[in-house]
Design an enzyme around this catalytic site. Structure first.
Site, PDB file in Angstrom:
ATOM      1  N   MET A 101       5.433   0.359   3.346  1.00 54.56           N
ATOM      2  CA  MET A 101       4.451  -0.140   2.379  1.00 54.56           C
ATOM      3  C   MET A 101       3.658  -1.319   2.932  1.00 54.56           C
ATOM      4  O   MET A 101       2.991  -2.043   2.202  1.00 54.56           O
ATOM      5  CB  MET A 101       5.144  -0.514   1.066  1.00 54.56           C
ATOM      6  CG  MET A 101       5.873   0.681   0.448  1.00 54.56           C
ATOM      7  SD  MET A 101       6.307   0.427  -1.272  1.00 54.56           S
ATOM      8  CE  MET A 101       4.710   0.670  -2.082  1.00 54.56           C
ATOM      9  N   ALA A 102       3.716  -1.506   4.265  1.00 57.01           N
ATOM     10  CA  ALA A 102       2.899  -2.496   4.977  1.00 57.01           C
ATOM     11  C   ALA A 102       3.182  -3.936   4.566  1.00 57.01           C
ATOM     12  O   ALA A 102       2.275  -4.758   4.485  1.00 57.01           O
ATOM     13  CB  ALA A 102       1.407  -2.182   4.842  1.00 57.01           C
ATOM     14  N   GLY A 103       4.463  -4.267   4.337  1.00 60.48           N
ATOM     15  CA  GLY A 103       4.810  -5.621   3.911  1.00 60.48           C
ATOM     16  C   GLY A 103       4.471  -6.685   4.939  1.00 60.48           C
ATOM     17  O   GLY A 103       3.935  -7.745   4.594  1.00 60.48           O
ATOM     18  N   GLY A 104       4.764  -6.435   6.195  1.00 59.94           N
ATOM     19  CA  GLY A 104       4.454  -7.413   7.236  1.00 59.94           C
ATOM     20  C   GLY A 104       2.948  -7.591   7.383  1.00 59.94           C
ATOM     21  O   GLY A 104       2.450  -8.717   7.525  1.00 59.94           O
ATOM     22  N   SER A 105       2.222  -6.486   7.325  1.00 64.08           N
ATOM     23  CA  SER A 105       0.758  -6.542   7.411  1.00 64.08           C
ATOM     24  C   SER A 105       0.191  -7.327   6.233  1.00 64.08           C
ATOM     25  O   SER A 105      -0.769  -8.099   6.381  1.00 64.08           O
ATOM     26  CB  SER A 105       0.169  -5.125   7.390  1.00 64.08           C
ATOM     27  OG  SER A 105       0.700  -4.368   8.444  1.00 64.08           O
ATOM     28  N   ASP A 111      -2.750  -1.924   9.878  1.00 60.47           N
ATOM     29  CA  ASP A 111      -2.769  -1.941   8.413  1.00 60.47           C
ATOM     30  C   ASP A 111      -3.276  -3.265   7.837  1.00 60.47           C
ATOM     31  O   ASP A 111      -3.441  -3.388   6.624  1.00 60.47           O
ATOM     32  CB  ASP A 111      -1.353  -1.706   7.857  1.00 60.47           C
ATOM     33  CG  ASP A 111      -0.850  -0.281   8.084  1.00 60.47           C
ATOM     34  OD1 ASP A 111      -1.657   0.582   8.480  1.00 60.47           O
ATOM     35  OD2 ASP A 111       0.354  -0.045   7.864  1.00 60.47           O
ATOM     36  N   LYS A 146       0.843  -1.200   0.000  1.00 59.87           N
ATOM     37  CA  LYS A 146       0.000   0.000   0.000  1.00 59.87           C
ATOM     38  C   LYS A 146       0.878   1.250   0.000  1.00 59.87           C
ATOM     39  O   LYS A 146       2.031   1.225   0.453  1.00 59.87           O
ATOM     40  CB  LYS A 146      -0.948   0.043   1.205  1.00 59.87           C
ATOM     41  CG  LYS A 146      -0.276   0.066   2.603  1.00 59.87           C
ATOM     42  CD  LYS A 146       0.210   1.424   3.091  1.00 59.87           C
ATOM     43  CE  LYS A 146       0.935   1.331   4.423  1.00 59.87           C
ATOM     44  NZ  LYS A 146       1.725   2.500   4.796  1.00 59.87           N
ATOM     45  N   VAL A 166      11.038  -4.393   2.736  1.00 59.45           N
ATOM     46  CA  VAL A 166      10.881  -4.642   4.176  1.00 59.45           C
ATOM     47  C   VAL A 166      11.143  -3.352   4.945  1.00 59.45           C
ATOM     48  O   VAL A 166      12.103  -2.628   4.651  1.00 59.45           O
ATOM     49  CB  VAL A 166      11.841  -5.758   4.632  1.00 59.45           C
ATOM     50  CG1 VAL A 166      11.799  -5.935   6.151  1.00 59.45           C
ATOM     51  CG2 VAL A 166      11.474  -7.068   3.944  1.00 59.45           C
ATOM     52  N   ALA A 167      10.295  -3.061   5.936  1.00 57.35           N
ATOM     53  CA  ALA A 167      10.380  -1.830   6.740  1.00 57.35           C
ATOM     54  C   ALA A 167      10.453  -0.608   5.829  1.00 57.35           C
ATOM     55  O   ALA A 167      11.188   0.335   6.085  1.00 57.35           O
ATOM     56  CB  ALA A 167      11.569  -1.874   7.701  1.00 57.35           C
ATOM     57  N   GLY A 168       9.655  -0.655   4.756  1.00 55.03           N
ATOM     58  CA  GLY A 168       9.704   0.405   3.740  1.00 55.03           C
ATOM     59  C   GLY A 168       8.541   1.371   3.771  1.00 55.03           C
ATOM     60  O   GLY A 168       8.432   2.239   2.913  1.00 55.03           O
TER      61      GLY A 168
HETATM   62  P1  ATP Z   1       4.047  -0.230   7.861  1.00 54.22           P
HETATM   63  O1  ATP Z   1       4.022   0.449   6.516  1.00 54.22           O
HETATM   64  O2  ATP Z   1       2.838  -1.113   8.116  1.00 54.22           O
HETATM   65  O3  ATP Z   1       4.378   0.645   9.001  1.00 54.22           O
HETATM   66  P2  ATP Z   1       6.561  -1.275   7.002  1.00 54.22           P
HETATM   67  O4  ATP Z   1       6.240  -1.608   5.583  1.00 54.22           O
HETATM   68  O5  ATP Z   1       7.324  -0.027   7.239  1.00 54.22           O
HETATM   69  O6  ATP Z   1       5.242  -1.289   7.837  1.00 54.22           O
HETATM   70  P3  ATP Z   1       7.287  -4.005   7.417  1.00 54.22           P
HETATM   71  O7  ATP Z   1       7.854  -4.429   6.089  1.00 54.22           O
HETATM   72  O8  ATP Z   1       5.927  -4.478   7.755  1.00 54.22           O
HETATM   73  O9  ATP Z   1       7.398  -2.438   7.606  1.00 54.22           O
HETATM   74  O10 ATP Z   1       8.349  -4.499   8.508  1.00 54.22           O
HETATM   75  C1  ATP Z   1       8.492  -3.916   9.781  1.00 54.22           C
HETATM   76  C2  ATP Z   1       9.233  -4.916  10.680  1.00 54.22           C
HETATM   77  O11 ATP Z   1       8.345  -5.990  10.991  1.00 54.22           O
HETATM   78  C3  ATP Z   1      10.436  -5.569  10.012  1.00 54.22           C
HETATM   79  O12 ATP Z   1      11.592  -4.866  10.279  1.00 54.22           O
HETATM   80  C4  ATP Z   1      10.450  -6.970  10.572  1.00 54.22           C
HETATM   81  O13 ATP Z   1      11.346  -7.055  11.670  1.00 54.22           O
HETATM   82  C5  ATP Z   1       9.060  -7.209  11.138  1.00 54.22           C
HETATM   83  N1  ATP Z   1       8.268  -8.253  10.437  1.00 54.22           N
HETATM   84  C6  ATP Z   1       7.492  -9.171  11.023  1.00 54.22           C
HETATM   85  N2  ATP Z   1       6.892  -9.952  10.108  1.00 54.22           N
HETATM   86  C7  ATP Z   1       7.267  -9.531   8.917  1.00 54.22           C
HETATM   87  C8  ATP Z   1       6.961  -9.955   7.603  1.00 54.22           C
HETATM   88  N3  ATP Z   1       6.155 -11.001   7.346  1.00 54.22           N
HETATM   89  N4  ATP Z   1       7.496  -9.251   6.578  1.00 54.22           N
HETATM   90  C9  ATP Z   1       8.301  -8.187   6.834  1.00 54.22           C
HETATM   91  N5  ATP Z   1       8.659  -7.782   8.073  1.00 54.22           N
HETATM   92  C10 ATP Z   1       8.141  -8.435   9.113  1.00 54.22           C
END
Ligand code: ATP
Length: 318
Positions: A114-118, A151, A24, A110-112
């Site tokens: 873009m809600a990858g973990g969600s 998210d 997202k 990852v941690a970008g």
């Molecule tokens: P958001 O946009 O929802 O704030 P994000 O995109 O910035 O999240 P994510 O990619 O969701 O960040 O990752 C945040 C942290 O969550 C990572 O650094 C990792 O340690 C942890 N994490 C747990 N499960 C996952 C997963 N399935 N994929 C990626 N990161 C994960």
């Protein structure tokens, strides 16, 4: 787009279920004051874009997570993985041992921001529901998703939606046509809690308080009208993110990335969510390709990725 209900109805008791789930970008992220529970009130206009993770579920003798892709080393494979938490939660709801192997192919930074973990949590809910034949309704999955994170409900829904509360109370937003995006992926991530903390710190530095003085967040009617009419120029001008200053404060080099994209003809530019990915809106598909090339050769990002949207949320693909 087919209706979101169609996702859950794909459920069948298969021995392998593969689910594709999008990233997202928040085309608006209005951040209110810090609430008593520590969360911030939000008015977040989520927009699902065609950068995908894929989660494959197969039966196993225990809960196992494996991860593949460029950022795989930064994703936990223990119980802290959001996909593992999703499998446990759905299993607990139905009295099922979550003995499943979830293989995640990461295409979302990852941690970008873009809600990858969600996204992986939403995909795991859809995949395990199909694998175990638990036949959850869409509303039941959304309720579990909200327990997993702010998210996660949107990653199930996809399309474009306004998220209120802490982002989990969703109202679909009507959109005309397809928009063309370019995402500048940064080296390394940013911690979402750290960016919210920096936002509070900057607000206090500005002489206010981080809670009571902040106006209630609200969706921008100009932005909603631009989405409804498919007006790319108006949408580009209306993009906004209250976390952007905080992300730039923690990662000043992002200002160069935003400038490189704007100089190369982006119609709108902003930090995606809590960053550090930067999002650029292009006039059309050809302009997006030119923009991606310019960003890559500017040296201000690690990679530039093209994506169209809006797209469907977590969807079974086998
Ligand atoms: P958001 O946009 O929802 O704030 P994000 O995109 O910035 O999240 P994510 O990619 O969701 O960040 O990752 C945040 C942290 O969550 C990572 O650094 C990792 O340690 C942890 N994490 C747990 N499960 C996952 C997963 N399935 N994929 C990626 N990161 C994960």
């Amino acid at each position: 787009m087919s209706s979101p209900e169609s996702v859950a109805s794909v459920a069948s008791v298969d021995s392998v279920v593969r689910v594709r789930v999008p990233a997202k970008v928040n085309v608006q992220l209005a951040v209110g004051g810090r609430r008593a529970d520590g969360f911030h009130g939000l008015a977040s206009v989520f927009f699902a874009v065609g950068l995908y993770d894929e989660v494959t579920a197969v039966p196993s003798d225990r809960l196992r997570i494996t991860v593949e892709g460029a950022d795989a080393a930064h994703v936990p494979t223990d119980d802290s993985n959001l996909a593992a938490k999703a499998a446990r939660l759905l299993g607990a709801r139905h009295g099922i041992e979550p003995n499943v192997h979830l293989h995640i192919v990461k295409g979302i930074p990852v941690a970008g921001g873009m809600a990858g973990g969600s996204a992986d949590a939403a995909a795991a809910l859809v995949a395990c529901d199909a694998l175990w034949g638990t036949g959850s309704s869409r509303a039941e999955l959304v309720e579990l998703a909200a327990e997993l994170g702010s998210d996660v409900p949107f990653s199930l829904l996809g399309g474009v939606a306004l998220g209120e509360g802490r982002g989990e109370l969703l109202t679909p937003v009507p959109v005309a046509g397809t928009f063309h995006w370019v995402f500048a992926v940064a080296d390394g991530g940013l911690s979402t809690p750290a960016v919210y903390g920096e936002c509070d710190r900057l607000r206090e530095l500005g002489g206010g308080s981080a809670d009571s003085d902040v106006p209630a967040p609200a969706a921008d009617p100009v932005l909603l009208a631009a989405l409804r009419s498919g007006d790319v120029t108006a949408l580009g001008a209306a993009l906004s993110n209250d976390l952007q200053d905080a992300a730039l404060s923690l990662r000043p080099g992002l200002a160069d990335t935003l400038r490189a994209g704007t100089d190369a003809g982006a119609i709108g530019a902003l930090v995606s969510g809590s960053g550090p990915t930067c999002a650029f809106l292009a006039k059309d598909a050809a302009a997006a390709r030119t923009l991606a090339e310019a960003l890559e050769s500017s040296g201000s990002c690690q990679a530039a990725r093209l994506a169209e949207g809006p797209v469907l949320g977590a969807t079974a693909v086998n």
